[in-house]
Design a protein around this motif. Structure first.
Motif, PDB file in Angstrom:
ATOM      1  N   GLU A 121       0.830  -1.206   0.000  1.00  9.79           N
ATOM      2  CA  GLU A 121       0.000   0.000   0.000  1.00  9.79           C
ATOM      3  C   GLU A 121       0.862   1.252   0.000  1.00  9.79           C
ATOM      4  N   LYS A 122       1.934   1.254   0.756  1.00  7.89           N
ATOM      5  CA  LYS A 122       2.836   2.414   0.758  1.00  7.89           C
ATOM      6  C   LYS A 122       3.420   2.650  -0.629  1.00  7.89           C
ATOM      7  N   SER A 123       3.715   1.577  -1.342  1.00  8.52           N
ATOM      8  CA  SER A 123       4.252   1.720  -2.698  1.00  8.52           C
ATOM      9  C   SER A 123       3.220   2.300  -3.660  1.00  8.52           C
ATOM     10  N   ALA A 124       1.931   2.057  -3.369  1.00  8.34           N
ATOM     11  CA  ALA A 124       0.857   2.571  -4.234  1.00  8.34           C
ATOM     12  C   ALA A 124       0.567   4.048  -3.978  1.00  8.34           C
ATOM     13  N   ILE A 125       1.031   4.571  -2.847  1.00  6.79           N
ATOM     14  CA  ILE A 125       0.859   5.997  -2.551  1.00  6.79           C
ATOM     15  C   ILE A 125       1.978   6.768  -3.240  1.00  6.79           C
ATOM     16  N   LYS A 126       1.611   7.736  -4.031  1.00  8.50           N
ATOM     17  CA  LYS A 126       2.591   8.461  -4.828  1.00  8.50           C
ATOM     18  C   LYS A 126       3.342   9.500  -3.999  1.00  8.50           C
ATOM     19  N   ASN A 127       4.568   9.767  -4.382  1.00 10.15           N
ATOM     20  CA  ASN A 127       5.292  10.916  -3.844  1.00 10.15           C
ATOM     21  C   ASN A 127       4.741  12.168  -4.514  1.00 10.15           C
ATOM     22  N   SER A 128       4.271  13.121  -3.714  1.00  5.51           N
ATOM     23  CA  SER A 128       3.653  14.334  -4.249  1.00  5.51           C
ATOM     24  C   SER A 128       4.524  15.547  -3.977  1.00  5.51           C
ATOM     25  N   THR A 129       4.651  16.411  -4.965  1.00  8.42           N
ATOM     26  CA  THR A 129       5.274  17.709  -4.740  1.00  8.42           C
ATOM     27  C   THR A 129       4.226  18.617  -4.118  1.00  8.42           C
ATOM     28  N   ASP A 148       6.134  14.714  -0.322  1.00  7.64           N
ATOM     29  CA  ASP A 148       5.550  13.900   0.737  1.00  7.64           C
ATOM     30  C   ASP A 148       4.717  12.769   0.160  1.00  7.64           C
ATOM     31  N   LYS A 149       4.608  11.703   0.918  1.00  4.17           N
ATOM     32  CA  LYS A 149       3.624  10.663   0.636  1.00  4.17           C
ATOM     33  C   LYS A 149       2.252  11.115   1.149  1.00  4.17           C
ATOM     34  N   VAL A 150       2.212  11.556   2.405  1.00  2.00           N
ATOM     35  CA  VAL A 150       0.976  11.937   3.075  1.00  2.00           C
ATOM     36  C   VAL A 150       1.120  13.365   3.582  1.00  2.00           C
ATOM     37  N   TYR A 151       0.073  14.151   3.463  1.00  2.00           N
ATOM     38  CA  TYR A 151       0.152  15.551   3.912  1.00  2.00           C
ATOM     39  C   TYR A 151      -1.245  16.055   4.267  1.00  2.00           C
ATOM     40  N   LEU A 152      -1.433  17.365   4.362  1.00  2.55           N
ATOM     41  CA  LEU A 152      -2.719  17.970   4.706  1.00  2.55           C
ATOM     42  C   LEU A 152      -3.148  18.939   3.611  1.00  2.55           C
ATOM     43  N   LEU A 153      -4.411  19.249   3.573  1.00  3.07           N
ATOM     44  CA  LEU A 153      -4.900  20.266   2.646  1.00  3.07           C
ATOM     45  C   LEU A 153      -4.362  21.639   3.018  1.00  3.07           C
ATOM     46  N   SER A 154      -4.304  22.524   2.040  1.00  2.72           N
ATOM     47  CA  SER A 154      -3.973  23.926   2.269  1.00  2.72           C
ATOM     48  C   SER A 154      -5.268  24.729   2.404  1.00  2.72           C
ATOM     49  N   ILE A 155      -5.140  26.006   2.775  1.00  5.23           N
ATOM     50  CA  ILE A 155      -6.307  26.890   2.829  1.00  5.23           C
ATOM     51  C   ILE A 155      -7.011  26.920   1.475  1.00  5.23           C
ATOM     52  N   THR A 156      -6.244  27.123   0.412  1.00  2.00           N
ATOM     53  CA  THR A 156      -6.817  27.224  -0.926  1.00  2.00           C
ATOM     54  C   THR A 156      -7.533  25.939  -1.320  1.00  2.00           C
ATOM     55  N   GLU A 157      -6.933  24.795  -1.017  1.00  2.00           N
ATOM     56  CA  GLU A 157      -7.553  23.520  -1.368  1.00  2.00           C
ATOM     57  C   GLU A 157      -8.843  23.272  -0.580  1.00  2.00           C
ATOM     58  N   ALA A 158      -8.876  23.722   0.673  1.00  2.00           N
ATOM     59  CA  ALA A 158     -10.078  23.542   1.503  1.00  2.00           C
ATOM     60  C   ALA A 158     -11.214  24.468   1.076  1.00  2.00           C
ATOM     61  N   GLN A 159     -10.931  25.380   0.133  1.00  2.09           N
ATOM     62  CA  GLN A 159     -11.948  26.276  -0.430  1.00  2.09           C
ATOM     63  C   GLN A 159     -12.235  25.955  -1.898  1.00  2.09           C
ATOM     64  N   SER A 160     -11.715  24.830  -2.385  1.00  2.00           N
ATOM     65  CA  SER A 160     -11.818  24.518  -3.807  1.00  2.00           C
ATOM     66  C   SER A 160     -13.135  23.818  -4.136  1.00  2.00           C
ATOM     67  N   SER A 161     -13.929  24.438  -5.000  1.00  2.39           N
ATOM     68  CA  SER A 161     -15.176  23.803  -5.429  1.00  2.39           C
ATOM     69  C   SER A 161     -14.887  22.588  -6.300  1.00  2.39           C
ATOM     70  N   ALA A 162     -13.712  22.550  -6.953  1.00  3.03           N
ATOM     71  CA  ALA A 162     -13.332  21.380  -7.750  1.00  3.03           C
ATOM     72  C   ALA A 162     -13.210  20.144  -6.869  1.00  3.03           C
ATOM     73  N   PRO A 236      -5.701  13.323   6.908  1.00  2.87           N
ATOM     74  CA  PRO A 236      -4.658  13.251   5.871  1.00  2.87           C
ATOM     75  C   PRO A 236      -5.208  13.243   4.448  1.00  2.87           C
ATOM     76  N   VAL A 237      -4.320  13.599   3.515  1.00  6.34           N
ATOM     77  CA  VAL A 237      -4.582  13.463   2.084  1.00  6.34           C
ATOM     78  C   VAL A 237      -3.368  12.829   1.419  1.00  6.34           C
ATOM     79  N   PHE A 238      -3.596  12.217   0.248  1.00  7.96           N
ATOM     80  CA  PHE A 238      -2.489  11.695  -0.554  1.00  7.96           C
ATOM     81  C   PHE A 238      -2.999  11.351  -1.946  1.00  7.96           C
ATOM     82  N   HIS A 239      -2.075  11.051  -2.843  1.00 11.80           N
ATOM     83  CA  HIS A 239      -2.401  10.623  -4.201  1.00 11.80           C
ATOM     84  C   HIS A 239      -2.150   9.120  -4.318  1.00 11.80           C
TER      85      HIS A 239
END
Length: 267
Positions: A121-129, A148-162, A236-239
């Motif tokens: 599962e760790k291998s399936a989680i992508k390294n994200s810039t 990072d593999k795992v991180y948190l949303l930013s202010i902008t992302e937490a306001q994203s309608s997308a 958490p969030v991740f890709h």
């Protein structure tokens, strides 16, 4: 004639799947059957999947983690925990800090990653810039970008309608509600009860270098909280690489009203 018939069957066996995938993509569905969030009449609907395992009902038994699909593009899915999974300070000490240097980032990419996911599962989680922008309202420096593999949303992302969120700053919205598990209530003091909404951290800085932004139940708080506070939850969030389809499974849908109410789960 028989040879031509066989050739026609072979060709058609290759053409049909390509046509099917194109039709699905045109409808906003990936070839894995997952959709981007949709907003209709102010109500957001997210697809969800199960992936990994973490303590939720208690501190002794791990259970499948449910994730909301914030976006899907080909074999990439951007995932957000459906519930708060833990509660930690953004940084163990009261000091000036950025996402790059905080202890919460270290914990997520160390202890949490090792606890919640198998090696496969760790291998399936992508390294994200991870882009660490300055606070958009106070100008506090976000620091260097990270990988990072795992991180948190930013202010902008937490306001994203997308991603399915209410796009208005400071607007009370069910789309940002996240509830505590029984594990959090059992383990920590001064947190909300199981099944109740709780504050949760964002990775963006707050109004100064010793504060970090968070979501205050239903709305994003760009002013922030002191980084050493222990009663703020972690979501958490991740890709994820969806091509590892043997590691995840569909978990239904979650819907939320854009301006208030209670989160609902649908089959």
């Amino acid at each position: 004639v028989s040879i031509l018939t066989i050739m026609a069957l072979v060709v058609s066996s290759f053409v049909l799947p390509v046509h099917t995938m194109k039709s699905s993509a045109a409808k906003g569905t990936s070839s894995y059957g997952l959709n981007n969030p949709t907003i209709s009449d102010g109500v957001t609907t997210w697809d969800c999947i199960y992936f990994g395992n973490y303590y939720q009902s208690n501190s002794s038994t791990k259970e499948p983690i449910k994730w909301r699909v914030l976006s899907v593009n080909g074999n990439d899915a951007f995932l957000l925990a459906d519930q708060n999974l833990d509660a930690k300070p953004y940084n163990e000490k009261s000091t000036d800090v950025t996402w790059k240097t905080c202890t919460l980032r270290t914990w997520l990419n160390g202890t949490f990653l090792a606890t919640a996911f198998t090696s496969a599962e760790k291998s399936a989680i992508k390294n994200s810039t991870v882009v660490n922008d300055d606070n958009p309202y106070y100008g506090t420096e976000g620091g260097d970008n990270t990988i990072d593999k795992v991180y948190l949303l930013s202010i902008t992302e937490a306001q994203s309608s997308a991603y399915g969120f209410n796009k208005d700053y400071g607007m009370s919205s069910e789309t940002r509600i996240s509830k505590n598990t029984a594990y959090i209530e059992e383990k920590y003091d001064y947190v909300s009860s199981a099944g109740e909404a709780n504050y949760w951290w964002l990775r963006s800085p707050g109004n100064c270098e010793s504060a970090a932004a968070f979501v205050d139940y239903r709305y994003d708080t760009c002013y922030g909280s002191y980084v050493y506070y222990t009663n703020i939850a972690v979501r958490p969030v991740f890709h994820l690489n969806l091509s590892t389809s043997n590691l995840w499974r569909y978990a239904g849908k979650v819907v939320a009203n854009g301006a208030g109410g209670s989160a609902q789960t649908t089959p």
